[in-house]
Scaffold this motif. Structure first.
Motif, PDB file in Angstrom:
ATOM      1  N   ASN A 141       0.822  -1.209   0.000  1.00  0.00           N
ATOM      2  CA  ASN A 141       0.000   0.000   0.000  1.00  0.00           C
ATOM      3  C   ASN A 141       0.859   1.264   0.000  1.00  0.00           C
ATOM      4  O   ASN A 141       0.602   2.195  -0.766  1.00  0.00           O
ATOM      5  N   ASN A 142       1.873   1.316   0.851  1.00  0.00           N
ATOM      6  CA  ASN A 142       2.716   2.515   0.948  1.00  0.00           C
ATOM      7  C   ASN A 142       3.445   2.821  -0.360  1.00  0.00           C
ATOM      8  O   ASN A 142       3.706   3.989  -0.662  1.00  0.00           O
ATOM      9  N   LEU A 143       3.776   1.777  -1.116  1.00  0.00           N
ATOM     10  CA  LEU A 143       4.441   1.984  -2.397  1.00  0.00           C
ATOM     11  C   LEU A 143       3.450   2.382  -3.493  1.00  0.00           C
ATOM     12  O   LEU A 143       3.857   2.785  -4.585  1.00  0.00           O
ATOM     13  N   GLY A 144       2.155   2.228  -3.213  1.00  0.00           N
ATOM     14  CA  GLY A 144       1.142   2.531  -4.210  1.00  0.00           C
ATOM     15  C   GLY A 144       1.034   1.459  -5.276  1.00  0.00           C
ATOM     16  O   GLY A 144       0.499   1.707  -6.364  1.00  0.00           O
ATOM     17  N   TYR A 145       1.522   0.262  -4.982  1.00  0.00           N
ATOM     18  CA  TYR A 145       1.490  -0.826  -5.956  1.00  0.00           C
ATOM     19  C   TYR A 145       0.083  -1.388  -6.068  1.00  0.00           C
ATOM     20  O   TYR A 145      -0.726  -1.279  -5.160  1.00  0.00           O
ATOM     21  N   ARG A 146      -0.204  -2.018  -7.190  1.00  0.00           N
ATOM     22  CA  ARG A 146      -1.558  -2.443  -7.519  1.00  0.00           C
ATOM     23  C   ARG A 146      -1.962  -3.793  -6.942  1.00  0.00           C
ATOM     24  O   ARG A 146      -3.143  -4.095  -6.859  1.00  0.00           O
ATOM     25  N   LYS A 147      -0.978  -4.640  -6.600  1.00  0.00           N
ATOM     26  CA  LYS A 147      -1.369  -5.931  -6.035  1.00  0.00           C
ATOM     27  C   LYS A 147      -0.248  -6.554  -5.225  1.00  0.00           C
ATOM     28  O   LYS A 147       0.925  -6.251  -5.410  1.00  0.00           O
ATOM     29  N   LEU A 148      -0.676  -7.439  -4.333  1.00  0.00           N
ATOM     30  CA  LEU A 148       0.208  -8.318  -3.578  1.00  0.00           C
ATOM     31  C   LEU A 148      -0.213  -9.721  -3.969  1.00  0.00           C
ATOM     32  O   LEU A 148      -1.391 -10.068  -3.874  1.00  0.00           O
ATOM     33  N   GLY A 149       0.726 -10.521  -4.446  1.00  0.00           N
ATOM     34  CA  GLY A 149       0.382 -11.857  -4.903  1.00  0.00           C
ATOM     35  C   GLY A 149       1.344 -12.902  -4.387  1.00  0.00           C
ATOM     36  O   GLY A 149       2.485 -12.597  -4.030  1.00  0.00           O
ATOM     37  N   TRP A 150       0.887 -14.165  -4.343  1.00  0.00           N
ATOM     38  CA  TRP A 150       1.723 -15.274  -3.895  1.00  0.00           C
ATOM     39  C   TRP A 150       1.058 -16.587  -4.257  1.00  0.00           C
ATOM     40  O   TRP A 150      -0.117 -16.642  -4.594  1.00  0.00           O
ATOM     41  N   LEU A 151       1.841 -17.660  -4.170  1.00  0.00           N
ATOM     42  CA  LEU A 151       1.362 -19.018  -4.397  1.00  0.00           C
ATOM     43  C   LEU A 151       1.335 -19.769  -3.078  1.00  0.00           C
ATOM     44  O   LEU A 151       2.145 -19.516  -2.190  1.00  0.00           O
ATOM     45  N   SER A 152       0.430 -20.734  -2.978  1.00  0.00           N
ATOM     46  CA  SER A 152       0.390 -21.615  -1.816  1.00  0.00           C
ATOM     47  C   SER A 152      -0.158 -22.955  -2.287  1.00  0.00           C
ATOM     48  O   SER A 152      -1.028 -23.001  -3.159  1.00  0.00           O
ATOM     49  N   SER A 153       0.340 -24.020  -1.704  1.00  0.00           N
ATOM     50  CA  SER A 153      -0.141 -25.347  -2.065  1.00  0.00           C
ATOM     51  C   SER A 153      -1.632 -25.458  -1.781  1.00  0.00           C
ATOM     52  O   SER A 153      -2.109 -25.049  -0.723  1.00  0.00           O
ATOM     53  N   LYS A 154      -2.369 -26.029  -2.726  1.00  0.00           N
ATOM     54  CA  LYS A 154      -3.807 -26.180  -2.501  1.00  0.00           C
ATOM     55  C   LYS A 154      -4.088 -27.228  -1.434  1.00  0.00           C
ATOM     56  O   LYS A 154      -5.197 -27.312  -0.924  1.00  0.00           O
ATOM     57  N   ASN A 155      -3.084 -28.018  -1.059  1.00  0.00           N
ATOM     58  CA  ASN A 155      -3.244 -29.021  -0.007  1.00  0.00           C
ATOM     59  C   ASN A 155      -3.050 -28.451   1.387  1.00  0.00           C
ATOM     60  O   ASN A 155      -3.290 -29.134   2.370  1.00  0.00           O
ATOM     61  N   ASN A 156      -2.586 -27.204   1.476  1.00  0.00           N
ATOM     62  CA  ASN A 156      -2.344 -26.586   2.773  1.00  0.00           C
ATOM     63  C   ASN A 156      -3.607 -25.846   3.218  1.00  0.00           C
ATOM     64  O   ASN A 156      -3.747 -24.642   3.020  1.00  0.00           O
ATOM     65  N   LEU A 157      -4.525 -26.592   3.820  1.00  0.00           N
ATOM     66  CA  LEU A 157      -5.812 -26.018   4.213  1.00  0.00           C
ATOM     67  C   LEU A 157      -5.673 -24.952   5.283  1.00  0.00           C
ATOM     68  O   LEU A 157      -6.410 -23.971   5.285  1.00  0.00           O
ATOM     69  N   GLU A 158      -4.710 -25.124   6.195  1.00  0.00           N
ATOM     70  CA  GLU A 158      -4.487 -24.127   7.248  1.00  0.00           C
ATOM     71  C   GLU A 158      -4.153 -22.768   6.638  1.00  0.00           C
ATOM     72  O   GLU A 158      -4.715 -21.739   7.013  1.00  0.00           O
ATOM     73  N   MET A 159      -3.253 -22.766   5.653  1.00  0.00           N
ATOM     74  CA  MET A 159      -2.879 -21.506   5.015  1.00  0.00           C
ATOM     75  C   MET A 159      -4.029 -20.961   4.174  1.00  0.00           C
ATOM     76  O   MET A 159      -4.269 -19.758   4.153  1.00  0.00           O
ATOM     77  N   HIS A 160      -4.744 -21.834   3.488  1.00  0.00           N
ATOM     78  CA  HIS A 160      -5.872 -21.378   2.683  1.00  0.00           C
ATOM     79  C   HIS A 160      -6.897 -20.654   3.557  1.00  0.00           C
ATOM     80  O   HIS A 160      -7.362 -19.568   3.214  1.00  0.00           O
TER      81      HIS A 160
END
Length: 167
Positions: free
Chosen positions: A112-131
């Motif tokens: 947000n402070n940089l004024g950037y348009r998105k924050l993105g990342w990948l996560s294993s679909k098997n990691n229900l806790e993180m999902h």
């Protein structure tokens, strides 16, 4: 959520990789990746401290012990503009709930402070806790590929949900 007194989020220093690398190895083991796939400490420090840096890193520490980290890079997409890519976030299990949220909030704030348009990342679909964690904090699944979910927070969600009054 359990609060933990004394948690500190800060930019990593080169010497922190003595504590960060074993956490990266532990994370690789949890993901059932070969421990040999983790860069040695000299390469991590060299890439982190290079000008320009190859990646950026925040650590979460408790009583000067690094208990978690987030590694990120900056990106650009002609359709979206500038973005922050969260490449890895990890916290040891005893402090995961509290520290992970602090690291995530700091990444949202940086974006947000940089004024950037998105924050993105990948996560294993098997990691229900993180999902569950990601969805609970307003992220959306942008796409799925080869067992991974691509999560995203766009600028409007960041400003409405995480940083109100910053537009």
């Amino acid at each position: 959520m359990n609060q933990v007194e004394g948690l500190v989020i800060r930019e990593a220093a080169g010497e922190d990789f003595i504590q960060i690398r074993p956490l990266i190895v532990k994370r690789a083991e949890e993901l059932k990746l070969s421990g040999g796939c983790v860069s040695d400490i000299n390469k991590l420090v060299r890439d982190y401290c290079s000008k320009p840096a190859k990646f950026y890193c925040l650590v979460c520490e408790l009583d000067t012990k690094v208990i978690g980290y987030v590694i990120y890079t900056y990106g650009y997409c002609v359709y979206v503009g500038r973005s922050v890519n969260m490449d890895e976030i990890y916290v040891i299990s005893d402090y995961r709930e509290a520290a992970q949220l602090l690291l995530f909030k700091r990444m949202v704030k940086i974006t947000n402070n940089l004024g950037y348009r998105k924050l993105g990342w990948l996560s294993s679909k098997n990691n229900l806790e993180m999902h569950e964690f990601w969805v609970k904090h307003g992220t959306t699944v942008h796409s799925e590929d080869q067992g991974y979910l691509q999560y995203r927070l766009d600028k409007s969600t960041i400003q409405e949900r995480h940083c109100p009054g910053s537009n």
